[in-house]
Write a protein that holds these residues in place. Structure first.
Motif: not given
Length: 450
Positions: A42, A45, A120, A123, A267
């Motif tokens: 995460t 990303s 997301d 993210v 992601a």
């Protein structure tokens, strides 16, 4: 082909110097990428999305700096250095102004900006933590890179890799301390990577200032010279730089849109794209070094009035570009597996990264040829509008709509979408070859009376 060994020695040293500088620059990004990838997918990303905003700034800075390089290298070829400080002063005004606008947007509305690139929320939350710190590097990054690009126009390239080497060491050490909380430092995760980059950028600018004050004796740049410029050079600069700036701006925006297309696929696609892109950047440093070196060489040759050398030089450079492309593409394909062993990512992201790098192994051949011919030979020859026109048609008429249809209408797998996003690197070789053979890209952009 050119048979003069002195040319190959000069060009080779220039390419190696610029490639090494680029390698060090991208190694900083690779270090961030690897360390955040080992920390959390995460976090990786989130930083990857923020880096797309940084990429837009980088494209604008490159566009601003290239105007100074095109003008400066032709004046250098004439043996006239007096106009160059004025051109650098103009370039800094344009570059820092654009960076200031981006800084305000990133500081005031980070969540809204990142929300354009993905849906997301985890993210986005990580990205906001990173962007609120990294945006303070924008003005520093711009000033440093415009100054080093301007020095490149008169053949000074060593300062670039001195800066990049120092940045790499500082960034890796601080990443290790601040991301993971080693040596008694707090564990800051993605915010630690941002702080490390901020410190590194400050060190870069400090090194440039020290170099200009104590080591650079050709231009003898001072703050007074950069402030008190001859405003008549603004027109010359805008004439040369505006097409490049427009081209770089639309390229940066298009890359953000491409990231948004992949970002809405999940992601895993964001992480895979981040890994594949940084591997491509590191491997392709020789191609980009060759493009910059050819631009300087072509510009200087035209400035000297050595037109009889130009046909041989252009043919020779094209052969060099193709060779670099084949070697670079093969290397990307061969190292994709070993590189991914360093990342702690999901199996889906791992598989997508393998596929994306396989695509890049092919398209890199096209990139190494058409990009170097376009940004090196043609732009160095004084034609700064061809690239803008070609990329406008290519990006907005073909790549972006075709990729969006593939992703959201046809529901193609991520690998197919990624190929459509990179396909322009292959088909743009056709208009580049046609334009090169017309020879109408050779233009004198300096003032005849100087």
């Amino acid at each position: 082909m050119i048979r003069d060994r002195a040319f190959y020695k000069y060009f080779g040293i220039l390419v190696i110097s610029l490639a090494f500088q680029n390698l060090l620059v991208y190694s900083v990004n690779l270090a961030d990428n690897l360390m955040l990838g080992a920390y959390s997918e995460t976090a990786l990303s989130g930083s990857a999305l923020c880096n797309q905003i940084q990429f837009l700034l980088q494209m604008l800075v490159v566009g601003a700096g290239e105007g100074a390089v095109v003008l400066g290298s032709q004046y250098w070829g004439k043996g006239k250095l007096e106009p160059i400080p004025h051109i650098i002063g103009v370039t800094l005004r344009f570059g820092v102004g654009m960076a200031a606008v981006m800084f305000v947007f990133a500081l005031v509305m980070p969540g809204q900006l990142l929300g354009l690139l993905t849906n997301d929320q985890a993210v986005i939350a990580e990205g906001v933590r990173y962007l609120r710190i990294i945006c303070f590097t924008y003005l520093i990054f711009t000033a440093t890179n415009i100054l080093t690009a301007s020095l490149r126009s008169i053949g000074i390239v060593s300062i670039g890799y001195i800066i990049s080497a120092a940045t790499l060491v500082i960034n890796i050490c601080l990443n290790y301390c601040l991301i993971y909380g080693n040596f008694g430092f707090p564990e800051l995760g993605i915010r630690g990577a941002a702080f490390a980059t901020l410190v590194s950028r400050c060190a870069e600018l400090l090194i440039v200032i020290i170099y200009l004050k104590y080591r650079e004796h050709k231009l003898n740049l001072t703050l007074k010279k950069l402030i008190n410029i001859n405003s008549s050079y603004i027109k010359d600069y805008v004439h040369v730089s505006f097409p490049v700036l427009l081209n770089q701006a639309q390229w940066g925006i298009a890359q953000m849109i491409q990231t948004a297309i992949l970002g809405h696929l999940g992601a895993a696609a964001i992480a895979a794209n981040s890994i594949a892109t940084i591997v491509f950047q590191v491997i392709s440093v020789v191609a980009y070094g060759a493009a910059s070196a050819s631009g300087m060489t072509i510009g200087r040759t035209i400035g000297e009035g050595s037109m009889e050398k130009l046909h041989e030089m252009v043919h020779t450079l094209q052969v060099i570009f193709i060779t670099i492309g084949i070697v670079s593409g093969s290397l990307i394909f061969l190292i994709r597996g070993p590189i991914l062993s360093f990342y702690h990512i999901s199996s889906e992201a791992h598989q997508l990264a393998l596929q994306f790098m396989s695509v890049l192994a092919v398209t890199t051949v096209g990139t190494s040829y058409q990009m170097a011919c376009d940004n090196g030979i043609i732009r160095g020859g004084g034609d700064t509008s061809f690239s803008m026109k070609m990329n406008t048609v290519s990006m907005w008429g073909i790549v972006v709509p075709l990729s969006a249809i593939a992703a959201f209408v046809l529901k193609c797998p991520p690998m197919a979408v990624f190929f459509f996003l990179k396909s322009d690197q292959l088909y743009k070789t056709i208009p580049v070859v046609i334009h090169l053979r017309k020879w109408n890209w050779v233009k004198q952009v300096t003032r005849a009376e100087i």
